[in-house]
Design a protein around this motif. Structure first.
Motif, PDB file in Angstrom:
ATOM      1  N   LYS A 193       0.827  -1.215   0.000  1.00  0.00           N
ATOM      2  CA  LYS A 193       0.000   0.000   0.000  1.00  0.00           C
ATOM      3  C   LYS A 193       0.860   1.263   0.000  1.00  0.00           C
ATOM      4  O   LYS A 193       0.400   2.327  -0.410  1.00  0.00           O
ATOM      5  CB  LYS A 193      -0.927   0.003   1.225  1.00  0.00           C
ATOM      6  N   MET A 194       2.087   1.167   0.500  1.00  0.00           N
ATOM      7  CA  MET A 194       3.025   2.292   0.528  1.00  0.00           C
ATOM      8  C   MET A 194       4.246   1.941  -0.318  1.00  0.00           C
ATOM      9  O   MET A 194       4.468   0.777  -0.642  1.00  0.00           O
ATOM     10  CB  MET A 194       3.473   2.590   1.969  1.00  0.00           C
ATOM     11  N   VAL A 195       5.074   2.964  -0.647  1.00  0.00           N
ATOM     12  CA  VAL A 195       6.331   2.650  -1.329  1.00  0.00           C
ATOM     13  C   VAL A 195       7.142   1.752  -0.382  1.00  0.00           C
ATOM     14  O   VAL A 195       7.067   1.889   0.845  1.00  0.00           O
ATOM     15  CB  VAL A 195       7.127   3.922  -1.704  1.00  0.00           C
ATOM     16  N   TYR A 196       7.906   0.838  -0.963  1.00  0.00           N
ATOM     17  CA  TYR A 196       8.512  -0.215  -0.150  1.00  0.00           C
ATOM     18  C   TYR A 196       9.399   0.289   1.000  1.00  0.00           C
ATOM     19  O   TYR A 196       9.287  -0.223   2.121  1.00  0.00           O
ATOM     20  CB  TYR A 196       9.302  -1.189  -1.026  1.00  0.00           C
ATOM     21  N   PRO A 197      10.280   1.279   0.790  1.00  0.00           N
ATOM     22  CA  PRO A 197      11.108   1.720   1.926  1.00  0.00           C
ATOM     23  C   PRO A 197      10.271   2.210   3.110  1.00  0.00           C
ATOM     24  O   PRO A 197      10.655   2.031   4.265  1.00  0.00           O
ATOM     25  CB  PRO A 197      11.956   2.860   1.337  1.00  0.00           C
ATOM     26  N   PHE A 198       9.106   2.825   2.796  1.00  0.00           N
ATOM     27  CA  PHE A 198       8.217   3.298   3.862  1.00  0.00           C
ATOM     28  C   PHE A 198       7.598   2.108   4.597  1.00  0.00           C
ATOM     29  O   PHE A 198       7.571   2.063   5.833  1.00  0.00           O
ATOM     30  CB  PHE A 198       7.124   4.192   3.277  1.00  0.00           C
ATOM     31  N   GLU A 199       7.098   1.162   3.817  1.00  0.00           N
ATOM     32  CA  GLU A 199       6.518  -0.051   4.423  1.00  0.00           C
ATOM     33  C   GLU A 199       7.545  -0.765   5.300  1.00  0.00           C
ATOM     34  O   GLU A 199       7.251  -1.178   6.425  1.00  0.00           O
ATOM     35  CB  GLU A 199       6.036  -0.986   3.307  1.00  0.00           C
TER      36      GLU A 199
END
Length: 543
Positions: free
Chosen positions: A195-201
């Motif tokens: 649901k979020m860009v991967y680094p954020f997730e």
């Protein structure tokens, strides 16, 4: 036809990987075939053979010799230099190399992580400090220092929401006076995998509940986040709704009257088709696509997930879009890992995570290879017009990978149409690309299975080209030869008229041409079979 020929060749081709004790079974014009090479081909096909006669070792060896002679002929007349062949092989090479550019164990870890994050939703808030689209080292340092100072304020006791409203460069954090929108103070609500860009997730799921993360970077800039809670995922829900927009006259009265009609057992679908203002769903009786948390506005989502029984409908409620009544069609809990595994693996390999797997391969290769950078050659990074430097001035070696030397020219070509990053960041991307390219170039030397399969494809495509020239095209163009063959063998076709058996005649004629061609190839070649080793093989398989 080409795919069929390649598939057949995959059963009859091989590549020699010499072993000290491996005996020679076959020699054709000085080219040796070992026992292990033939055994690999023969055993590969045993499971697919359903009759004993076809399993005969001698017959399979004869077929193998025929195949070897054809491939040898293809190389002799240089079919491997045809532009169409070279282009097609390049495609196959990339296709076959793809799995080797992924770290399998790392992909498996990413898939397991994705499943956990699908099963468990996380609620977080964040603060963003943006970096320019093309960030210099100075820009990056300034943004990092700023986010670090912001984090210190929160760690020292200031409320996260207050600091987010004051400092975050995410516009949604603050009130928008023009539209009247209330700021979210950095609150993102619940979200799960993808649901979020991967680094954020990744940062969110690796931060403990109640803690503030260390600064981390995404393509938007630098962030910090605070995790509020984590809970089991609600899965997805499928609902239908009736919407009366804010512009609807007497909307509250009308939605109440619709609800009363539902209470009197009128059909939800019929009422949705008649009254709903949602043009996208009213023709389907109000049915919406299934959704998970974080997709719809929170008030709508809360009502939809609160319904328990299929067919149950809510009381009228209001969102910023207007008045709704929602009916539950079906709830979709998160499937088991085994049920989701294939889909998750596909999403991992096709999304941003694939780059991480590739990066893991690059990091391993960096430890294996001798890699050096030429500092003097890198001085061109300071030239603001680096992309316009003449090629003659770009011949210094800028990067070496083992024995391979790469010039400044290759780097400048790489960045020509890439202007989304600083030159320094682009050089790191360039270096990674060159390391992978070097690995691919040498795959045949380092990965025997890849080399074996690639040789199968090479031989298969060559055989297709050869058969096309020597048999298929010849049989279709040689109408006199075809008729002559038919007349000589007319009794085999029960004296039927030629046009009625043309397909069968064509097939038989092609077999006839191939048989004569093979005989000619055998006559021109020196073929030597090691009878002693052949007897041992036959004895071995007879057991």
């Amino acid at each position: 036809m080409k795919k069929l020929v390649v598939a057949i060749v995959l059963c009859f081709s091989s590549i020699v990987f010499s072993q000290k004790k491996d005996k020679v079974l076959l020699t054709i014009d000085g080219d040796k075939t070992t026992i292990s090479e033939f055994k690999r081909v023969y055993e590969k096909n045993l499971d697919a053979i359903d009759n004993e006669e076809a399993k005969d070792v001698q017959k399979n060896l004869d077929l193998f010799i025929n195949y070897k002679l054809k491939v040898k002929e293809a190389y002799k007349i240089k079919l491997d230099t045809l532009p169409s062949y070279v282009k097609e092989m390049e495609g196959y090479k990339n296709q076959l190399a793809a799995p080797y550019l992924q770290d399998t164990s790392y992909v498996n870890k990413l898939v397991k992580d994705a499943y956990y994050r699908t099963k468990n939703e996380i609620k977080a808030k964040h603060i963003l400090v943006r970096t320019p689209r093309i960030a210099t080292p100075k820009d990056t340092l300034q943004a990092y220092n700023k986010i670090t100072e912001i984090r210190d304020r929160i760690v020292n006791g200031e409320p996260f929401e207050k600091v987010a409203e004051e400092t975050s460069e995410d516009p949604s954090a603050r009130d928008d006076e023009k539209s009247g929108r209330k700021g979210n103070q950095g609150n993102l609500g619940y979200f799960s995998a993808f649901k979020m860009v991967y680094p954020f997730e990744e940062a969110a799921y690796n931060t403990k509940v109640g803690q503030v993360s260390k600064p981390f970077r995404t393509r938007f800039g630098y962030h910090i986040l605070k995790v509020d809670s984590i809970r089991p995922s609600k899965g997805e829900v499928e609902v239908a709704h009736i919407l009366l927009t804010k512009e609807t006259k007497n909307a509250k009265q009308l939605i109440d009257s619709i609800y009363n009609r539902l209470e009197k057992d009128e059909q939800f679908k019929a009422l949705a088709r008649k009254y709903s203002n949602d043009t996208g769903s009213k023709s389907k009786g109000g049915k919406l696509r299934k959704f998970g948390t974080g997709v719809m506005v929170k008030s709508f989502e809360d009502v939809a997930f609160s319904l328990e029984k299929e067919g149950e409908y809510s009381k009228p409620f209001q969102t910023r879009f207007g008045w709704h009544i929602v009916q539950l069609i079906k709830k979709h809990p998160v499937p088991t890992f085994e049920d989701l595994k294939t889909d998750l693996k596909s999403r991992v390999k096709s999304g941003a995570r694939a780059q991480l797997s590739e990066k893991a391969v690059v990091n391993k290769l960096k430890k294996q290879y001798t890699i050096s950078e030429n500092k003097n050659a890198k001085e061109i990074f300071d030239n603001k017009k680096i992309r316009d430097i003449a090629k003659d001035s770009l011949q210094a070696v800028i990067l070496s990978i083992n024995e391979k030397e790469i010039t400044q020219e290759a780097f400048v070509d790489f960045i020509k149409n890439r202007k989304n990053k600083s030159v320094y960041d682009l050089f790191e991307d360039f270096k990674d690309q060159e390391i992978l390219a070097y690995y691919k170039e040498n795959l045949e030397k380092t990965e025997p299975e890849y080399a074996y399969t690639l040789q199968e494809y090479k031989d298969g495509l060559l055989l297709f080209e050869l058969m096309q020239q020597k048999i298929w095209e010849k049989s279709s163009k040689d109408t006199l030869g075809l008729k002559k063959y038919y007349n000589s063998n007319i009794s085999a076709y029960n004296n039927k008229e030629f046009k009625k058996v043309k397909g069968q005649v064509m097939n038989d004629y092609q077999n006839h041409l191939e048989k004569n061609w093979i005989a000619d190839l055998r006559n021109k070649s020196a073929i030597e079979v090691n009878k002693k080793q052949l007897k041992k093989l036959i004895k071995h398989y007879n057991k």
